[in-house]
Design an enzyme around this catalytic site. Structure first.
Site, PDB file in Angstrom:
ATOM      1  N   ARG A  45      -9.637  -0.713  15.620  1.00 23.36           N
ATOM      2  CA  ARG A  45      -9.732  -0.039  14.890  1.00 23.36           C
ATOM      3  C   ARG A  45     -11.029  -0.372  13.596  1.00 23.36           C
ATOM      4  O   ARG A  45     -12.096  -0.028  13.581  1.00 23.36           O
ATOM      5  CB  ARG A  45      -8.595   0.293  13.680  1.00 23.36           C
ATOM      6  CG  ARG A  45      -7.499   1.158  14.200  1.00 23.36           C
ATOM      7  CD  ARG A  45      -6.287   1.452  13.437  1.00 23.36           C
ATOM      8  NE  ARG A  45      -5.964   0.261  12.494  1.00 23.36           N
ATOM      9  CZ  ARG A  45      -4.814   0.001  11.808  1.00 23.36           C
ATOM     10  NH1 ARG A  45      -3.831   0.772  11.887  1.00 23.36           N
ATOM     11  NH2 ARG A  45      -4.510  -1.130  11.327  1.00 23.36           N
ATOM     12  N   LYS A  71       0.832  -1.363  -0.032  1.00 22.56           N
ATOM     13  CA  LYS A  71       0.132  -0.235  -0.011  1.00 22.56           C
ATOM     14  C   LYS A  71       0.766   1.302  -0.010  1.00 22.56           C
ATOM     15  O   LYS A  71       2.081   1.207   0.262  1.00 22.56           O
ATOM     16  CB  LYS A  71      -0.909   0.117   1.171  1.00 22.56           C
ATOM     17  CG  LYS A  71      -0.028  -0.135   2.643  1.00 22.56           C
ATOM     18  CD  LYS A  71      -1.264  -0.009   3.783  1.00 22.56           C
ATOM     19  CE  LYS A  71      -0.444  -0.270   5.185  1.00 22.56           C
ATOM     20  NZ  LYS A  71      -1.238  -0.067   6.050  1.00 22.56           N
ATOM     21  N   MET A  94      11.969  24.257   2.290  1.00 23.53           N
ATOM     22  CA  MET A  94      11.137  23.392   1.380  1.00 23.53           C
ATOM     23  C   MET A  94      12.303  22.693   0.673  1.00 23.53           C
ATOM     24  O   MET A  94      11.791  21.349   0.134  1.00 23.53           O
ATOM     25  CB  MET A  94      10.128  24.611   0.444  1.00 23.53           C
ATOM     26  CG  MET A  94       9.326  23.592  -0.437  1.00 23.53           C
ATOM     27  SD  MET A  94       8.429  24.790  -1.528  1.00 23.53           S
ATOM     28  CE  MET A  94       7.309  25.254  -0.349  1.00 23.53           C
ATOM     29  N   TYR A 143      16.082  29.758   8.018  1.00 25.37           N
ATOM     30  CA  TYR A 143      14.861  30.233   8.396  1.00 25.37           C
ATOM     31  C   TYR A 143      14.810  30.463   9.918  1.00 25.37           C
ATOM     32  O   TYR A 143      15.217  29.366  10.724  1.00 25.37           O
ATOM     33  CB  TYR A 143      13.589  29.662   7.954  1.00 25.37           C
ATOM     34  CG  TYR A 143      13.341  30.006   6.565  1.00 25.37           C
ATOM     35  CD1 TYR A 143      12.807  31.155   6.102  1.00 25.37           C
ATOM     36  CD2 TYR A 143      13.491  28.841   5.466  1.00 25.37           C
ATOM     37  CE1 TYR A 143      12.812  31.486   4.711  1.00 25.37           C
ATOM     38  CE2 TYR A 143      13.056  29.100   4.234  1.00 25.37           C
ATOM     39  CZ  TYR A 143      12.677  30.316   3.711  1.00 25.37           C
ATOM     40  OH  TYR A 143      12.492  30.438   2.651  1.00 25.37           O
TER      41      TYR A 143
HETATM   42  C1  PLP Z   1      -3.990  -5.231   7.880  1.00 26.19           C
HETATM   43  C2  PLP Z   1      -2.578  -4.882   7.826  1.00 26.19           C
HETATM   44  N1  PLP Z   1      -1.908  -5.867   7.901  1.00 26.19           N
HETATM   45  C3  PLP Z   1      -0.351  -5.795   7.482  1.00 26.19           C
HETATM   46  C4  PLP Z   1       0.180  -4.533   7.751  1.00 26.19           C
HETATM   47  C5  PLP Z   1       1.630  -4.401   7.310  1.00 26.19           C
HETATM   48  O1  PLP Z   1       2.153  -4.019   8.535  1.00 26.19           O
HETATM   49  P1  PLP Z   1       3.853  -3.694   8.933  1.00 26.19           P
HETATM   50  O2  PLP Z   1       4.219  -2.930   7.561  1.00 26.19           O
HETATM   51  O3  PLP Z   1       3.928  -3.138  10.209  1.00 26.19           O
HETATM   52  O4  PLP Z   1       4.432  -5.141   8.375  1.00 26.19           O
HETATM   53  C6  PLP Z   1      -0.527  -3.485   7.501  1.00 26.19           C
HETATM   54  C7  PLP Z   1       0.147  -2.086   7.840  1.00 26.19           C
HETATM   55  O5  PLP Z   1      -0.512  -1.039   8.376  1.00 26.19           O
HETATM   56  C8  PLP Z   1      -2.188  -3.718   7.880  1.00 26.19           C
HETATM   57  O6  PLP Z   1      -2.866  -2.497   7.986  1.00 26.19           O
END
Ligand code: PLP
Length: 367
Positions: free
Chosen positions: A134, A35, A314, A259
């Site tokens: 969550r 992701k 920046m 700055y």
């Molecule tokens: C549902 C889920 N699984 C696995 C992961 C992977 O986690 P990590 O990067 O700590 O291994 C995440 C990351 O946030 C997650 O949200």
């Protein structure tokens, strides 16, 4: 001539880290979590370095589409599942598997199953909330969620996510979450998916799941933020963020830099101006003393850590190179990577490697 900052993505390190995961959890299949544009590394590089993974897990359908367009034909898991009822059509077109964490999603999936003609149903990863609080069904809701999807014809895998796999003294512990998970799914058919990076690194002797979901360890950064973890686990950094010196300043004692004149000199010093700033993703809150690796006379491998002096701008940072007289315009710099662990930089800046990697801006070339 473009700005000299670029992120070198070590696809061989990605492959190596995946192999290390296979050694740690030999009986499990691996969802490589990609992701957020593969934690900032870019999906193309991830696909190259992680071509031997069992599947890719991500959030956005657009990213799933990119993987398909680049030729990935294996499994893809959408970690937050459907965001709207219409998503189901793209999910089936792209042949993705889907996490389900909410009853709305079940309503949509039931409707789709009833109305479909010949579409394949996505495989479902049913998420149980065992203490992270969550996403996911509570243990009390879980059976109802399971039975509704099962009756609608879906194949199910049981899933949960650990809150504290990188702590030894916090609750809920991995053991507590795993026990609740196992009790609550007793008698329900289906495989399992539990471990993130921290659980793979520190609980692989006690936690088994059919599918693990490593993210950060694939990229060679630590889930806990301790840079020693990476060496101990024999992982390799997958990104080196490189740039160059674009200016030199000689300051007298009593002058200031940048700055807000945050840094004031006591004695004469020599400052290197480096092409990297918060618009590149470098943390603006990094304090004086944050480490930066500056090349030695023979290149990066003979370099050493120099310290940031003055506010991050920046497009620039400023670093004290008083005792490196060879440093001049064009000298190479590593902001983090093979010579300077990202976790050291993150620690100095009061953040974690995850945030630094994901924040690397689109304007930084990946190479
Ligand atoms: C549902 C889920 N699984 C696995 C992961 C992977 O986690 P990590 O990067 O700590 O291994 C995440 C990351 O946030 C997650 O949200």
């Amino acid at each position: 001539m473009s700005r000299p900052i670029y992120a070198h993505i070590h696809t061989d390190a990605l492959s190596h880290n995946l192999e290390r995961i296979r050694q740690l959890v030999p009986g499990s299949k691996v969802w490589s979590v990609v992701k957020a544009n593969a934690y900032g590394h870019g999906l193309e590089a991830a696909l190259k370095g992680l071509s031997l993974t069992d599947g890719f897990a991500l959030l956005d359908l657009a990213e799933a589409k990119t993987l398909r367009e680049k030729g990935w034909t294996g499994p893809i898991l959408l970690l937050e599942g459907l965001f709207s009822q219409e998503d189901i059509f793209m999910v089936t077109d792209l042949q993705c598997d889907c996490v389900v964490h909410d009853f709305n999603q079940i309503d949509w999936l039931e409707a789709f199953s009833e109305a479909r003609s010949s579409n394949r149903l996505p495989n479902i990863y049913l998420k149980m909330n065992t203490g992270m609080n969550r996403l996911g069904f509570t243990p009390a809701q879980y059976r109802e969620a399971y039975h509704r999807l099962h009756s609608a014809g879906y194949e199910l895998t049981h899933m949960t996510h650990f809150a504290n796999a990188d702590y030894i003294d916090r609750t809920p512990s991995v053991d507590q979450q795993a026990e609740l998970f196992n009790q609550s799914r007793e008698g329900l058919a289906g495989g399992t998916s539990l471990s993130n990076s921290a659980a793979i690194l520190w609980h692989h002797h006690v936690i088994y799941s059919d599918w693990v979901r490593p993210g950060i360890m694939l990229y060679g950064a630590s889930p806990s933020g301790r840079y020693e973890d990476i060496q101990e686990a024999q992982l390799q950094p997958a990104m080196s963020l490189h740039s160059e010196v674009i200016g030199i300043q000689h300051l007298e004692g009593g002058q200031s830099i940048g700055y807000g004149s945050r840094y004031r000199t006591d004695v004469p010093i020599r400052i290197a101006i480096i092409a990297c700033g918060y618009a590149d993703g470098y943390p603006r809150h990094a304090p004086d003393g944050t480490p930066v690796w500056v090349a030695g006379a023979d290149g990066l491998s003979s370099g050493k850590v120099c310290l940031m002096t003055g506010q991050v701008s920046m497009d620039m940072i400023t670093v004290d190179v008083t005792d490196m007289p060879h440093v001049q315009v064009g000298s190479k710099v590593e902001l983090w990577g093979k010579h300077l662990p990202i976790d050291k930089v993150a620690q100095a800046a009061g953040t974690i490697g995850y945030e630094l990697l994901c924040a690397v801006a689109p304007r930084v070339r990946r190479q």
